[in-house]
Scaffold this motif. Sequence first.
Motif, PDB file in Angstrom:
ATOM      1  N   THR A 107       0.772  -1.280  -0.037  1.00 30.31           N
ATOM      2  CA  THR A 107       0.173  -0.122  -0.164  1.00 30.31           C
ATOM      3  C   THR A 107       0.788   1.146   0.117  1.00 30.31           C
ATOM      4  O   THR A 107       0.601   2.173  -0.636  1.00 30.31           O
ATOM      5  CB  THR A 107      -1.048   0.028   1.060  1.00 30.31           C
TER       6      THR A 107
ATOM      7  N   TYR B 114       1.195   4.101  -2.956  1.00 30.37           N
ATOM      8  CA  TYR B 114       1.179   5.424  -2.827  1.00 30.37           C
ATOM      9  C   TYR B 114       2.247   6.197  -3.266  1.00 30.37           C
ATOM     10  O   TYR B 114       2.221   7.277  -4.018  1.00 30.37           O
ATOM     11  CB  TYR B 114       0.865   5.635  -1.481  1.00 30.37           C
TER      12      TYR B 114
ATOM     13  N   ASP C  76      -5.061   8.323   6.820  1.00 32.14           N
ATOM     14  CA  ASP C  76      -4.339   8.021   5.698  1.00 32.14           C
ATOM     15  C   ASP C  76      -3.305   8.791   5.365  1.00 32.14           C
ATOM     16  O   ASP C  76      -2.083   8.691   5.040  1.00 32.14           O
ATOM     17  CB  ASP C  76      -5.241   7.517   4.122  1.00 32.14           C
TER      18      ASP C  76
ATOM     19  N   TYR D 291       0.649   8.573   4.965  1.00 35.13           N
ATOM     20  CA  TYR D 291       1.262   8.796   3.704  1.00 35.13           C
ATOM     21  C   TYR D 291       2.031  10.035   4.030  1.00 35.13           C
ATOM     22  O   TYR D 291       3.298   9.982   3.384  1.00 35.13           O
ATOM     23  CB  TYR D 291       0.273   9.062   2.708  1.00 35.13           C
TER      24      TYR D 291
ATOM     25  N   HIS E 103      -8.709  -1.064   2.238  1.00 35.09           N
ATOM     26  CA  HIS E 103      -8.975  -0.907   0.862  1.00 35.09           C
ATOM     27  C   HIS E 103      -9.834  -1.989   0.371  1.00 35.09           C
ATOM     28  O   HIS E 103      -9.927  -3.020   1.077  1.00 35.09           O
ATOM     29  CB  HIS E 103      -7.731  -1.081   0.045  1.00 35.09           C
TER      30      HIS E 103
END
Length: 143
Positions: free
Chosen positions: A7, A11, A58, A62, A89
């Motif tokens: 993930t 990103y 998130d 991130y 997700h």
Amino acid sequence: MTEFEKTIKAYLDGVAKEDEAFRAKYEAKLKADDKSITNCCNYICGWVKHQKRQGYTDEEIYGQALHYYDEADVKVTGSQGSCTVVVNHAIELSDSEKRKARKAAVEQYAKEQKAKLEASRQKKAVKAAAQPAQMDDLFAGML
């Protein structure tokens, strides 16, 4: 590669496609083995542990991934084994996958119900066998 690593990598790859300056820094550090996705995720886990709270957006996670690649002197103090990561997700299934999953679920449910019924029957049979057979008393009431 863990789901968390996949993930985060997805990103960062997406950001690299959109931002040329980040892409150059990101690719250079990956090629030089200076930084890795695994260490990035370990860094994030260490940061989360240091924050002493649960539940992050998130954007916060991130943002830490970007910070890991933006800064030259980031210390990795955590590990993925020291925290529980939930990756949220959605998984899209095709119609044939949905049919297969439904069929498997129905078969599993039928198997469970048959097992329950059989267990109930066995329980009744054991209970009936444990009770002594009722015999008529030929001499009842003669005393």
